[in-house]
Design a protein around this motif. Structure first.
Motif, PDB file in Angstrom:
ATOM      1  N   VAL A 178      36.811  33.300  34.769  1.00  0.00           N
ATOM      2  CA  VAL A 178      37.703  32.352  33.360  1.00  0.00           C
ATOM      3  C   VAL A 178      38.877  31.859  33.874  1.00  0.00           C
ATOM      4  O   VAL A 178      39.313  32.103  35.174  1.00  0.00           O
ATOM      5  CB  VAL A 178      37.875  34.139  32.556  1.00  0.00           C
ATOM      6  CG1 VAL A 178      38.096  33.713  31.238  1.00  0.00           C
ATOM      7  CG2 VAL A 178      36.586  34.764  32.019  1.00  0.00           C
ATOM      8  N   ASP A 179      39.070  31.185  33.537  1.00  0.00           N
ATOM      9  CA  ASP A 179      39.840  29.710  33.825  1.00  0.00           C
ATOM     10  C   ASP A 179      41.783  30.332  33.274  1.00  0.00           C
ATOM     11  O   ASP A 179      42.260  29.407  32.545  1.00  0.00           O
ATOM     12  CB  ASP A 179      39.465  28.410  33.351  1.00  0.00           C
ATOM     13  CG  ASP A 179      40.397  27.039  33.894  1.00  0.00           C
ATOM     14  OD1 ASP A 179      40.753  27.567  35.027  1.00  0.00           O
ATOM     15  OD2 ASP A 179      40.590  26.051  33.494  1.00  0.00           O
ATOM     16  N   ARG A 180      41.564  31.500  33.085  1.00  0.00           N
ATOM     17  CA  ARG A 180      43.370  31.983  32.766  1.00  0.00           C
ATOM     18  C   ARG A 180      43.577  32.528  34.234  1.00  0.00           C
ATOM     19  O   ARG A 180      42.402  32.937  34.707  1.00  0.00           O
ATOM     20  CB  ARG A 180      42.561  32.921  31.658  1.00  0.00           C
ATOM     21  CG  ARG A 180      42.501  31.863  29.961  1.00  0.00           C
ATOM     22  CD  ARG A 180      42.920  32.601  29.444  1.00  0.00           C
ATOM     23  NE  ARG A 180      43.532  33.060  28.656  1.00  0.00           N
ATOM     24  CZ  ARG A 180      44.316  33.509  28.381  1.00  0.00           C
ATOM     25  NH1 ARG A 180      43.144  34.198  26.963  1.00  0.00           N
ATOM     26  NH2 ARG A 180      45.315  34.831  27.909  1.00  0.00           N
ATOM     27  N   PRO A 181      45.042  32.786  34.052  1.00  0.00           N
ATOM     28  CA  PRO A 181      45.122  33.976  35.169  1.00  0.00           C
ATOM     29  C   PRO A 181      45.279  35.536  35.094  1.00  0.00           C
ATOM     30  O   PRO A 181      45.076  35.826  33.912  1.00  0.00           O
ATOM     31  CB  PRO A 181      46.926  33.869  35.020  1.00  0.00           C
ATOM     32  CG  PRO A 181      46.879  32.386  34.408  1.00  0.00           C
ATOM     33  CD  PRO A 181      45.836  31.971  33.707  1.00  0.00           C
ATOM     34  N   LEU A 182      44.944  36.170  36.033  1.00  0.00           N
ATOM     35  CA  LEU A 182      44.675  37.540  36.164  1.00  0.00           C
ATOM     36  C   LEU A 182      45.354  38.299  35.055  1.00  0.00           C
ATOM     37  O   LEU A 182      44.943  39.056  34.274  1.00  0.00           O
ATOM     38  CB  LEU A 182      44.646  38.110  36.834  1.00  0.00           C
ATOM     39  CG  LEU A 182      44.498  39.363  37.465  1.00  0.00           C
ATOM     40  CD1 LEU A 182      42.935  40.168  36.864  1.00  0.00           C
ATOM     41  CD2 LEU A 182      44.609  39.936  39.152  1.00  0.00           C
ATOM     42  N   GLU A 183      46.989  38.236  35.154  1.00  0.00           N
ATOM     43  CA  GLU A 183      48.326  38.551  34.051  1.00  0.00           C
ATOM     44  C   GLU A 183      47.660  38.441  32.560  1.00  0.00           C
ATOM     45  O   GLU A 183      48.266  39.772  31.781  1.00  0.00           O
ATOM     46  CB  GLU A 183      49.126  38.341  34.515  1.00  0.00           C
ATOM     47  CG  GLU A 183      50.266  38.470  35.880  1.00  0.00           C
ATOM     48  CD  GLU A 183      49.219  37.137  36.740  1.00  0.00           C
ATOM     49  OE1 GLU A 183      49.245  36.226  36.169  1.00  0.00           O
ATOM     50  OE2 GLU A 183      48.576  37.485  38.065  1.00  0.00           O
ATOM     51  N   ASP A 184      47.111  37.214  32.179  1.00  0.00           N
ATOM     52  CA  ASP A 184      46.312  36.833  31.523  1.00  0.00           C
ATOM     53  C   ASP A 184      45.985  38.204  30.385  1.00  0.00           C
ATOM     54  O   ASP A 184      46.035  38.040  29.112  1.00  0.00           O
ATOM     55  CB  ASP A 184      46.744  35.489  30.932  1.00  0.00           C
ATOM     56  CG  ASP A 184      47.771  34.329  30.913  1.00  0.00           C
ATOM     57  OD1 ASP A 184      48.544  35.341  31.159  1.00  0.00           O
ATOM     58  OD2 ASP A 184      47.901  33.512  31.197  1.00  0.00           O
ATOM     59  N   VAL A 185      44.863  37.700  30.894  1.00  0.00           N
ATOM     60  CA  VAL A 185      43.951  39.006  31.654  1.00  0.00           C
ATOM     61  C   VAL A 185      43.816  40.054  31.246  1.00  0.00           C
ATOM     62  O   VAL A 185      43.151  40.987  30.163  1.00  0.00           O
ATOM     63  CB  VAL A 185      41.870  38.177  32.095  1.00  0.00           C
ATOM     64  CG1 VAL A 185      41.000  38.921  31.400  1.00  0.00           C
ATOM     65  CG2 VAL A 185      42.059  36.749  31.541  1.00  0.00           C
ATOM     66  N   ALA A 186      44.407  40.246  31.948  1.00  0.00           N
ATOM     67  CA  ALA A 186      44.318  42.074  32.257  1.00  0.00           C
ATOM     68  C   ALA A 186      45.187  42.495  30.681  1.00  0.00           C
ATOM     69  O   ALA A 186      45.581  44.189  31.099  1.00  0.00           O
ATOM     70  CB  ALA A 186      45.360  42.300  33.413  1.00  0.00           C
ATOM     71  N   GLY A 187      46.430  41.625  30.523  1.00  0.00           N
ATOM     72  CA  GLY A 187      47.225  42.372  29.043  1.00  0.00           C
ATOM     73  C   GLY A 187      46.352  42.720  27.905  1.00  0.00           C
ATOM     74  O   GLY A 187      47.142  42.765  27.259  1.00  0.00           O
ATOM     75  N   LEU A 188      45.434  42.140  28.292  1.00  0.00           N
ATOM     76  CA  LEU A 188      44.300  41.966  26.277  1.00  0.00           C
ATOM     77  C   LEU A 188      43.013  43.592  27.284  1.00  0.00           C
ATOM     78  O   LEU A 188      42.391  44.001  27.461  1.00  0.00           O
ATOM     79  CB  LEU A 188      43.044  41.119  26.454  1.00  0.00           C
ATOM     80  CG  LEU A 188      44.159  39.636  26.242  1.00  0.00           C
ATOM     81  CD1 LEU A 188      42.759  38.995  26.361  1.00  0.00           C
ATOM     82  CD2 LEU A 188      44.593  39.728  25.077  1.00  0.00           C
ATOM     83  N   GLU A 189      44.020  44.226  25.717  1.00  0.00           N
ATOM     84  CA  GLU A 189      43.141  45.360  25.999  1.00  0.00           C
ATOM     85  C   GLU A 189      42.946  45.971  24.895  1.00  0.00           C
ATOM     86  O   GLU A 189      43.665  45.529  23.746  1.00  0.00           O
ATOM     87  CB  GLU A 189      44.074  46.385  26.534  1.00  0.00           C
ATOM     88  CG  GLU A 189      43.870  47.868  27.372  1.00  0.00           C
ATOM     89  CD  GLU A 189      42.461  47.297  28.669  1.00  0.00           C
ATOM     90  OE1 GLU A 189      41.318  48.100  27.292  1.00  0.00           O
ATOM     91  OE2 GLU A 189      41.906  47.047  29.008  1.00  0.00           O
ATOM     92  N   PRO A 190      41.465  46.265  24.261  1.00  0.00           N
ATOM     93  CA  PRO A 190      40.649  45.876  24.492  1.00  0.00           C
ATOM     94  C   PRO A 190      40.620  44.123  24.881  1.00  0.00           C
ATOM     95  O   PRO A 190      40.942  43.719  23.944  1.00  0.00           O
ATOM     96  CB  PRO A 190      39.137  46.942  24.285  1.00  0.00           C
ATOM     97  CG  PRO A 190      39.996  46.756  22.645  1.00  0.00           C
ATOM     98  CD  PRO A 190      41.385  45.959  22.784  1.00  0.00           C
ATOM     99  N   LEU A 191      39.189  43.249  25.729  1.00  0.00           N
ATOM    100  CA  LEU A 191      38.824  42.277  25.931  1.00  0.00           C
ATOM    101  C   LEU A 191      38.225  42.096  24.626  1.00  0.00           C
ATOM    102  O   LEU A 191      37.594  42.395  23.741  1.00  0.00           O
ATOM    103  CB  LEU A 191      37.595  42.243  26.795  1.00  0.00           C
ATOM    104  CG  LEU A 191      38.113  42.664  28.358  1.00  0.00           C
ATOM    105  CD1 LEU A 191      37.521  42.343  29.779  1.00  0.00           C
ATOM    106  CD2 LEU A 191      39.457  41.343  28.763  1.00  0.00           C
ATOM    107  N   PRO A 192      38.246  40.483  24.301  1.00  0.00           N
ATOM    108  CA  PRO A 192      37.922  40.088  22.929  1.00  0.00           C
ATOM    109  C   PRO A 192      36.445  39.992  22.928  1.00  0.00           C
ATOM    110  O   PRO A 192      35.492  39.486  24.279  1.00  0.00           O
ATOM    111  CB  PRO A 192      38.580  38.848  22.647  1.00  0.00           C
ATOM    112  CG  PRO A 192      38.706  38.287  24.308  1.00  0.00           C
ATOM    113  CD  PRO A 192      39.258  39.860  24.986  1.00  0.00           C
TER     114      PRO A 192
END
Length: 142
Positions: free
Chosen positions: A43-57
């Motif tokens: 995914v072309d997004r930083p790890l911090e941005d994706v890890a902050g999403l709980e649960p994943l969309p």
């Protein structure tokens, strides 16, 4: 060539064919059982941005406990890798589709779908084409 040399040559060729068949059968067997292999998308997004999403969309978040999901930084500072392995009755094809849709949601905010080709029509050929396109979405190949 004398008779003994011919027998040795034929035996050697037969042994080589037998070994080749055994190797091919083993490779085919290994390809068939991929249930413990992790599927991955970048995914072309930083790890911090994706890890902050709980649960994943999207579909990956909807699977919940039915799939093991891991996040890690993609090599070369190229975003985030989403890795998943199916559990509890989820097919690998369904998980692959969920990964692709979640990637699309994370990168663009919507699930991107290809346009319907202008050549499709409700006739028999159009039905076959739609079936082939639908199958390709799961495994990525026909």
């Amino acid at each position: 060539m004398n008779a003994a040399l011919k027998v040795v040559a034929v035996t050697g060729v037969g042994a080589a064919v037998a070994v080749g068949r055994r190797v091919t059968a083993r490779r085919r067997e290994l390809r068939r059982d991929r249930s413990d292999h992790w599927l991955a998308v970048t995914v072309d997004r930083p790890l911090e941005d994706v890890a902050g999403l709980e649960p994943l969309p999207g579909p990956l978040g909807e699977l919940g406990e039915r799939a093991q999901v891991r996040l890690r930084a993609a090599p070369g500072d190229r975003g985030t890798e989403l890795l998943a392995v199916p559990e509890d009755g989820v097919s690998r094809e369904d998980l692959r589709v969920a990964l692709r849709k979640t990637k699309s949601l994370l990168e663009t905010g919507t699930v991107i779908r290809p346009d319907t080709p202008s050549t499709t029509h409700p006739g028999p050929a159009g039905k076959v084409l739609r079936a082939v396109i639908g199958k390709a979405a799961g495994e990525g190949r026909l």
